[in-house]
Design a protein around this motif. Structure first.
Motif, short mmCIF file in Angstrom:
data_model
loop_
_atom_site.label_atom_id
_atom_site.label_comp_id
_atom_site.label_asym_id
_atom_site.label_seq_id
_atom_site.Cartn_x
_atom_site.Cartn_y
_atom_site.Cartn_z
N VAL A 258 49.63 32.30 33.29
CA VAL A 258 49.71 33.76 33.77
C VAL A 258 50.63 33.55 35.06
O VAL A 258 50.21 32.99 36.13
N GLY A 259 51.91 34.19 35.00
CA GLY A 259 52.76 34.05 36.14
C GLY A 259 53.11 32.48 36.23
O GLY A 259 53.45 32.01 35.21
N THR A 261 50.72 30.38 37.41
CA THR A 261 49.45 29.57 37.31
C THR A 261 48.79 29.11 36.08
O THR A 261 48.69 30.02 35.36
N ASN A 300 47.33 43.19 30.39
CA ASN A 300 47.02 43.49 31.73
C ASN A 300 46.31 42.66 32.55
O ASN A 300 45.93 42.81 33.72
N ARG A 301 46.61 41.21 32.05
CA ARG A 301 46.16 40.24 33.09
C ARG A 301 44.58 40.07 33.22
O ARG A 301 44.28 39.28 34.23
N ASP A 316 39.64 39.79 35.99
CA ASP A 316 41.09 40.20 36.33
C ASP A 316 41.78 38.82 37.21
O ASP A 316 41.14 38.48 38.06
N LEU A 317 42.71 38.39 36.48
CA LEU A 317 43.42 37.23 36.94
C LEU A 317 44.45 37.47 38.19
O LEU A 317 44.80 36.59 38.98
N ASN A 318 44.65 38.84 38.48
CA ASN A 318 45.46 39.07 39.71
C ASN A 318 44.50 38.92 40.77
O ASN A 318 44.98 38.59 41.90
N THR A 319 42.97 39.38 40.80
CA THR A 319 42.28 39.28 41.80
C THR A 319 41.17 37.98 41.88
O THR A 319 40.47 37.75 42.78
N GLN A 320 41.03 37.47 40.56
CA GLN A 320 40.11 36.43 40.28
C GLN A 320 38.47 36.92 40.59
O GLN A 320 37.89 36.22 40.79
#
Length: 356
Positions: A258-259, A261, A300-301, A316-320
């Motif tokens: 994801v991105g 990572t 939506n990651r 949420d993999l943006n905020t973990q």
């Protein structure tokens, strides 16, 4: 970075393990933000693989020696087919053909709509690895130590490749594809790349230990985990090891990119975020439960993961951060599928559930 495969995943499809032949485990749909259970259907045996989705039908193979077709909307059983032995592998559904591989080494193709048998092909060993398919060809790893390329239309064996191993070795890893090669790992720790067209070896690389989970093939990189608590990145063209990273326990499931990572879980419940370019650990989290697969990720990651203690979680993999959790009452061994705005998963008790 896009996966290189020629069977794209649409929002209504999840046709094989990981959603595609590169095992990206990423859907073009979103993971539900506050999932509500739509239905639950009880099968007659536990499910070790993942559900697949095609044309609003969910297909699940189980240890009751059957493959099941369920209505995506309400979970109603449309048909089931007895294969004659237990099934641990995830099915493959392409067009009007559903393929399932069972532990007696038999590969069975069925009409996806009716469940009627189209053909059967026998290998020389048990099959526990999930097949992959692309461009009319099915790729199957058998514990007779051969990787098979099979014509999806008629079951004819096009070629087979001998992944030499020791006497009690085997092929437990689902094959992964790019446009040129098919990749499979063996229990003796050797990772093989084979020409899709000819079945001839492109390269083989010895890693540190046995492999049991499908590699991720994306761009010109390949990522795979090994039993000795390591994650490897290799050049997919040459087989050169670019880096390897040791983590707290056996990494389980296919790493997800994801991105920039990679996300991967371990048997003891550790979750890792690792820089794909360098192998440096940038994030670590503990779920506290035993894991047998890694994330399935929505557009939506949000990554969804299930535990052997019966917890289904969205992160949420943006905020973990864990953003929701559901208890399903039984162990979740195979990764969930996300298709048609619906999350579908199955348990070792034979419960199949849909959430939206």
């Amino acid at each position: 970075m896009a996966s290189i495969y020629s069977t794209p995943t649409t929002s209504a499809e999840w046709p094989m393990l990981g959603g595609d032949a590169g095992h990206t485990f990423q859907s073009v749909d979103s993971v539900p933000s506050n999932p509500v259970k739509l239905w639950e259907t009880k099968l007659q045996g536990g499910v070790f693989g993942s559900p697949v989705v095609h044309e609003k039908t969910v297909y699940v193979a189980a240890h009751d020696q059957r493959v099941w077709a369920l209505n995506m909307r309400n979970g109603k059983v449309l048909w089931n087919f007895a294969t004659g032995d237990a099934i641990s592998a995830t099915p493959v559904v392409i067009g009007d053909t559903l393929v399932v591989a069972s532990k007696d080494g038999t590969v069975t193709a069925l009409h996806a709509k009716s469940g009627e048998k189209k053909w059967q092909t026998k290998t020389g060993g048990k099959i526990v690895a999930s097949p992959a398919a692309d461009n009319g060809v099915l790729y199957v790893a058998s514990n007779d130590l051969f990787l098979y390329a099979i014509d999806l239309e008629n079951g004819k064996i096009l070629w087979r490749y001998n992944a030499e191993d020791y006497r009690y070795g085997g092929l437990y890893v689902a094959p992964a594809l790019d446009q040129e090669r098919v990749y499979v790992g063996a229990k003796n720790g050797v990772l093989h790349a084979v020409s899709r067209q000819t079945g001839k070896p492109a390269w083989s690389t010895a890693l540190g230990s046995a492999m049991y989970d499908a590699p991720l093939v994306i761009g010109n990189r390949l990522y795979i985990s090994t039993y000795d608590r390591a994650l490897y990145a290799l050049d997919a063209v040459t087989g050169v090891i670019l880096w390897h990273r040791v983590v707290d326990d056996w990494p389980k499931g296919t790493p997800v990119l994801v991105g920039d990572t990679l996300y991967v879980g371990t048997t003891s419940g550790g979750l890792y975020g690792i820089q794909a370019a360098t192998g440096v650990v940038v994030w670590q989290y503990s779920l506290g439960d035993e894991l047998r697969h890694s994330f399935t990720v929505g557009v939506n990651r949000v990554g969804v993961i299930g535990t052997m203690q019966g917890r289904l979680l969205g992160m949420d993999l943006n905020t973990q951060q864990v953003v929701w959790e559901r208890k399903v009452g039984a162990a979740i061994f195979g990764a969930p599928a996300v298709a048609d705005s619906t999350l579908v998963m199955a348990t070792l008790n034979g419960d199949v559930m849909a959430w939206r």
